[in-house]
Design a protein around this motif. Structure first.
Motif, PDB file in Angstrom:
ATOM      1  N   VAL A  93      50.144  -9.762 -67.578  1.00 28.86           N
ATOM      2  CA  VAL A  93      50.306  -9.432 -68.992  1.00 28.86           C
ATOM      3  C   VAL A  93      51.097  -8.137 -69.100  1.00 28.86           C
ATOM      4  O   VAL A  93      51.090  -7.292 -68.198  1.00 28.86           O
ATOM      5  CB  VAL A  93      48.943  -9.280 -69.704  1.00 28.86           C
ATOM      6  CG1 VAL A  93      48.141 -10.560 -69.610  1.00 28.86           C
ATOM      7  CG2 VAL A  93      48.156  -8.118 -69.149  1.00 28.86           C
ATOM      8  N   THR A  94      51.773  -8.024 -70.228  1.00 29.96           N
ATOM      9  CA  THR A  94      52.468  -6.781 -70.560  1.00 29.96           C
ATOM     10  C   THR A  94      51.843  -6.213 -71.821  1.00 29.96           C
ATOM     11  O   THR A  94      51.639  -6.933 -72.805  1.00 29.96           O
ATOM     12  CB  THR A  94      53.968  -7.006 -70.801  1.00 29.96           C
ATOM     13  OG1 THR A  94      54.539  -7.581 -69.642  1.00 29.96           O
ATOM     14  CG2 THR A  94      54.675  -5.695 -71.105  1.00 29.96           C
ATOM     15  N   VAL A  95      51.507  -4.948 -71.785  1.00 28.46           N
ATOM     16  CA  VAL A  95      50.932  -4.246 -72.932  1.00 28.46           C
ATOM     17  C   VAL A  95      51.844  -3.077 -73.265  1.00 28.46           C
ATOM     18  O   VAL A  95      52.168  -2.272 -72.382  1.00 28.46           O
ATOM     19  CB  VAL A  95      49.505  -3.755 -72.629  1.00 28.46           C
ATOM     20  CG1 VAL A  95      48.937  -3.037 -73.846  1.00 28.46           C
ATOM     21  CG2 VAL A  95      48.606  -4.904 -72.217  1.00 28.46           C
ATOM     22  N   GLN A  96      52.273  -2.965 -74.524  1.00 31.21           N
ATOM     23  CA  GLN A  96      53.201  -1.902 -74.906  1.00 31.21           C
ATOM     24  C   GLN A  96      52.813  -1.347 -76.273  1.00 31.21           C
ATOM     25  O   GLN A  96      52.533  -2.091 -77.210  1.00 31.21           O
ATOM     26  CB  GLN A  96      54.634  -2.428 -74.955  1.00 31.21           C
ATOM     27  CG  GLN A  96      55.675  -1.351 -75.158  1.00 31.21           C
ATOM     28  CD  GLN A  96      57.101  -1.890 -75.063  1.00 31.21           C
ATOM     29  OE1 GLN A  96      57.327  -3.076 -75.207  1.00 31.21           O
ATOM     30  NE2 GLN A  96      58.058  -0.990 -74.810  1.00 31.21           N
ATOM     31  N   GLU A  97      52.757  -0.043 -76.370  1.00 31.84           N
ATOM     32  CA  GLU A  97      52.393   0.627 -77.604  1.00 31.84           C
ATOM     33  C   GLU A  97      53.459   0.392 -78.666  1.00 31.84           C
ATOM     34  O   GLU A  97      54.668   0.399 -78.367  1.00 31.84           O
ATOM     35  CB  GLU A  97      52.196   2.119 -77.371  1.00 31.84           C
ATOM     36  CG  GLU A  97      51.657   2.875 -78.575  1.00 31.84           C
ATOM     37  CD  GLU A  97      51.431   4.350 -78.279  1.00 31.84           C
ATOM     38  OE1 GLU A  97      50.856   5.035 -79.148  1.00 31.84           O
ATOM     39  OE2 GLU A  97      51.829   4.818 -77.179  1.00 31.84           O
ATOM     40  N   VAL A  98      53.034   0.196 -79.939  1.00 30.97           N
ATOM     41  CA  VAL A  98      53.956  -0.002 -81.046  1.00 30.97           C
ATOM     42  C   VAL A  98      53.544   0.915 -82.195  1.00 30.97           C
ATOM     43  O   VAL A  98      52.403   1.404 -82.251  1.00 30.97           O
ATOM     44  CB  VAL A  98      53.971  -1.468 -81.522  1.00 30.97           C
ATOM     45  CG1 VAL A  98      54.430  -2.402 -80.423  1.00 30.97           C
ATOM     46  CG2 VAL A  98      52.595  -1.884 -82.060  1.00 30.97           C
ATOM     47  N   ASP A  99      54.485   1.123 -83.113  1.00 28.01           N
ATOM     48  CA  ASP A  99      54.163   1.919 -84.297  1.00 28.01           C
ATOM     49  C   ASP A  99      53.606   1.002 -85.383  1.00 28.01           C
ATOM     50  O   ASP A  99      53.413  -0.198 -85.168  1.00 28.01           O
ATOM     51  CB  ASP A  99      55.373   2.703 -84.784  1.00 28.01           C
ATOM     52  CG  ASP A  99      56.556   1.809 -85.150  1.00 28.01           C
ATOM     53  OD1 ASP A  99      56.320   0.599 -85.416  1.00 28.01           O
ATOM     54  OD2 ASP A  99      57.699   2.292 -85.186  1.00 28.01           O
ATOM     55  N   GLU A 100      53.373   1.555 -86.553  1.00 28.64           N
ATOM     56  CA  GLU A 100      52.757   0.786 -87.627  1.00 28.64           C
ATOM     57  C   GLU A 100      53.656  -0.326 -88.147  1.00 28.64           C
ATOM     58  O   GLU A 100      53.188  -1.233 -88.841  1.00 28.64           O
ATOM     59  CB  GLU A 100      52.380   1.702 -88.772  1.00 28.64           C
ATOM     60  CG  GLU A 100      53.544   2.480 -89.350  1.00 28.64           C
ATOM     61  CD  GLU A 100      53.109   3.434 -90.459  1.00 28.64           C
ATOM     62  OE1 GLU A 100      52.248   3.026 -91.259  1.00 28.64           O
ATOM     63  OE2 GLU A 100      53.617   4.571 -90.480  1.00 28.64           O
TER      64      GLU A 100
END
Length: 812
Positions: free
Chosen positions: A156-163
């Motif tokens: 899996v790939t997990v990546q932070e995002v903005d609103e």
């Protein structure tokens, strides 16, 4: 035949082309001669011929070949990641109507990893993410000869995002291997638990790293699905007040996944306010003691919602301790139950808890108290013609019991398997109409046994019922109180009121007749409502005067205006026992009177209250005996011990005389005891343990056959003063009831055979109360084993009287 010439000229829309030809969109609609080809040419096609093709200069030819990244797939479209950067011909689509070509059949080949996602998890507090991957049909390869496990790795790939969902952080990759199996074809599953290096909103995607084995010659089962993704936020506060949170983990099997609404059954112990030093504790703790539970129910703002000054904590604590000491086990005061309904009142809830420990809850004024129903010689009130309404009394006397029930079936929950078990009495009998009792809060064999025997004994021995209306004095009574009731249904009852007292002489309201060669007892009621009894004799003053054998314990109330004045009843001693009754019903009338119903009071009701250990055998094999809780203590069968079906008693233990016995984990032995058992020995030689300690030295104890002697000993080796023996005349291959009692207060040992006392000895020392004991053996390693059968071995926590032993003997 001249070749046919067909004119196919026209302007057509090209939908595609390959190395074999060009594909037109509905050419017959442009030129109907296309319909002449079918049936007029071999294989429905013309010979090869060169044709002139002119392309509309307004539409550019496009070649969209290339390797693209697929970002999403819907039911009707495939979405590519910036395709113009791979092939600029995508820009030529602007020359087509609506910027799209006609329908074409492109050849699409996938390469690299198959990625599912992205998906946005839009929670600003995310700290953990769980991914569930499931292979519903298993993971394996099968070549027809054997099954081979096939492991699959997913990532899996997990990546932070903005609103707004825009990526702002570094993509983190996490992976896990789902294990295949060479044994099962059932579902395989794994949960990948990820705690990213950031917290908050993110996007996730997953892909399979392990390619399918396309070259394997056989069947390959390797389909893996991404079942779930859960985003979680860590909770900072672990205290939720009166709310309990639970986490349940379930394997994702086909059966588990097929359940639409999952339900969870579990055992839970609530933290409650307990009693410490006769006061509520300040810290919540777990407890299944009835006194702690009653206090907690009273103080709970959703149940009792009362203050501590409305609870007699000292009375409740002392009463529950009395119950524990009386039965000799803490199991008797336990309450284990879940109140899952809100239609019970506070009073009903407290009553349920109290009844499970043989008590009644009541209010005195506004204060809650407990009273314990037990074997006693004390009565709370005396009722005669002075405090009963004239003509209100009725009595029913029957030969045999008052009930139509011929047995008892009591259900309780056994903690070993959390299943409902049933105690059936009388043992081994065919019962037609049993009294069926469903208990609440009882999860031990001992507690259930006591309740079952009380119910059965009351059915057997109640044969007198009385009902009458009483004056206000009855207000202090609680159900199960012992009371004295004069028989005012007959004339000549010697009861009345005390007018005066002069030393030991009393002046009475009624004349008294003393018959020759009979002794008499007087019952006096005091101001606190209690009743005192003592011998009484004739006075020389007059027939209205009697002489007491001693002074009353309290001053008599001689003022007739008092609430509870001094009442008396005089009975001949041979009938005094029959005047005691047990209150079973009470209802208040509008005229400040009470309607009372009672049954005759019998000490036989409580005969089995002293039971410390019982080996009831409702099963046919020892494996069940060791696990189903049929014994009141943990038992372990040793060696070739078997259960046989005997013609006399049914199921009983059969010992081989050498290597078989039963070990009992006693936990705590009673100081005084009665040991009983039915035995059928096959010899009267050597030492044969019946119920003995598991050690043969020091302060050991034994109840055994020593040759042709029946013997009780405390301590080993035996010396004069620590053992008692009597000849055993029961014979061989004959069932006999053997019994031994020990009174710790006097050190008195007695031996009984078939209900008859044979020998006694005073001053025998106490034995070790911490030892476990054996059935069918004596001493370490199970020596001195019994040869024959033993049925229903029991240990009581007090020395039964000779009359009680006769009752036990005759009850089989």
């Amino acid at each position: 035949m001249e070749p046919q010439i067909i004119d196919l000229s026209g302007t057509y829309t090209v939908t595609g082309s390959d190395e074999t030809g060009m594909f037109l969109q509905n050419p017959e609609l442009v030129n109907s001669n296309w319909n002449l080809i079918d049936g007029n040419f071999p294989s429905n096609q013309t010979p090869f011929k060169n044709v002139d093709i002119t392309v509309d200069p307004e539409q550019q030819n496009v070649n969209l070949d290339g390797t693209y990244i697929v970002v999403n797939v819907s039911e009707g479209a495939i979405f590519l990641d910036n395709p113009s950067a791979v092939n600029p011909d995508w820009d030529n689509l602007t020359t087509y109507d609506n910027e799209e070509t006609g329908y074409i059949s492109p050849k699409i080949v996938t390469t690299g990893n198959k990625i599912v996602g992205w998906f946005i998890l839009n929670d600003p507090n995310i700290t953990d993410i769980y991914f569930n991957f499931v292979a519903l049909n298993g993971l394996y390869k099968d070549d027809g000869k054997k099954q081979i496990p096939f492991d699959v790795e997913v990532a899996v790939t997990v990546q932070e995002v903005d609103e707004f969902g825009n990526a702002i952080g570094i993509a983190e990759i996490h992976d896990i291997i789902i294990d295949g199996s060479d044994l099962t074809k059932s579902t395989r599953a794994k949960t990948l638990k990820v705690r990213p290096n950031f917290s908050g909103r993110c996007r996730v995607r997953a892909w399979r790293r392990t390619p399918s084995d396309l070259d394997f010659e056989g069947n390959v089962v390797d389909e893996v699905k991404w079942r779930d993704v859960y985003a979680m936020a860590r909770i900072q506060d672990d205290n939720f007040g009166d709310v309990t949170t639970l986490q349940s983990l379930t394997y994702a099997t086909n059966g588990a996944l097929a359940i639409k609404e999952r339900k969870l059954n579990l055992l839970a112990t609530r933290k409650i306010t307990t009693i410490i030093n006769n006061a509520p504790s300040s810290v919540l703790s777990t407890s299944n003691r009835a006194d702690d539970i009653i206090l907690s129910l009273c103080l709970d703002n959703r149940i009792g919602n009362i203050s501590t000054n409305q609870i007699d904590i000292e009375n409740i604590k002392n009463t529950v301790k009395e119950v524990e000491d009386y039965f000799g086990t803490e199991k008797a005061i336990e309450f284990n139950y879940t109140f899952d309904s809100d239609n019970l009142s506070f009073e009903e809830t407290i009553a349920m808890v109290a009844s499970s420990i043989f008590c009644r809850a009541y209010r005195r004024g506004s204060v809650i108290k407990l009273t314990f129903e037990r074997l006693t010689t004390d009565s709370l009130l005396l009722f005669n013609h002075r405090n009963k309404l004239p003509g209100s009394e009725t009595r029913t006397v029957r030969f045999g019991n008052q009930s139509t029930n011929d047995g008892v079936e009591l259900e309780y929950v056994d903690p070993l398997d959390d299943a409902v078990h049933t105690i059936r009495l009388p043992k081994g009998a065919t019962v037609i109409n049993p009294k069926k009792i469903e208990t609440a809060g009882i999860r031990s064999y001992q507690q259930a046994y006591f309740h079952a025997w009380r119910a059965w004994n009351k059915i057997q021995h109640q044969n007198i019922a009385v009902e009458f209306e009483a004056t206000q004095e009855a207000d202090i009574l609680v159900l199960s109180n012992r009371i004295l009731v004069a028989d005012n249904t007959r004339t000549g009852t010697q009861d009345g009121e005390v007018y005066s007292q002069n030393g030991l002489e009393l002046e009475l309201s009624q004349s008294v007749v003393f018959e020759v060669e009979k002794s008499y007892t007087i019952f006096l009621q005091h101001t606190d409502g209690t009743v005192e009894s003592m011998p009484v004799s004739e006075s020389t003053t007059s027939n209205y005067h009697v002489l007491l054998s001693r002074a009353p314990k309290q001053a008599l109330s001689l003022d007739r205006s008092h609430y509870a004045s001094a009442l008396y009843q005089i009975v001949a001693d041979d009938s005094s026992r029959e005047l005691a009754f047990l209150l079973t019903e009470k209802s208040n009338n509008d005229n400040f009177t009470s309607r009372l119903t009672a049954i005759n009071y019998e000490h036989k009701y409580y005969l089995n209250d002293a039971l410390h250990f019982s080996l009831d055998i409702p099963v046919t094999n020892l494996a069940s005996l060791a696990t189903n809780g049929s014994a009141s203590e943990p038992v372990t069968p040793i060696g070739p011990l078997v259960i046989i079906n005997d013609a006399t008693f049914g199921h009983c233990l059969n010992f081989n005389g050498s290597t078989a016995w039963l070990e009992v984990d006693a936990n705590r032995l009673p100081a005084s005891y009665t040991k009983t058992a039915w035995i059928n020995t096959q010899k009267v030689t050597g030492s044969q343990g019946i119920i003995c300690s598991d050690t043969g030295s020091g302060a050991a104890e034994a109840f055994r056959l020593a040759g042709n002697w029946l013997e009780v000993s405390h301590g080993w080796p035996t010396t004069e003063g620590n053992f008692l023996r009597t000849p055993y005349n029961g014979g061989v291959d004959v069932w006999n009831f053997v019994c031994a009692t020990y009174d710790a207060a006097t050190g008195t040992v007695k031996i009984f055979l078939n209900g008859v006392e044979l020998a006694s000895l005073v001053g025998v020392q106490q034995r070790d109360l911490t030892l476990d004991y054996l059935v069918g053996a004596f001493g370490g390693s199970g020596s001195n084993t019994f040869d024959g059968q033993i049925y229903d071995p029991q240990i009581y926590s007090r020395a039964l009287t000779p009359q009680e032993i006769e009752i036990v003997f005759n009850s089989y």
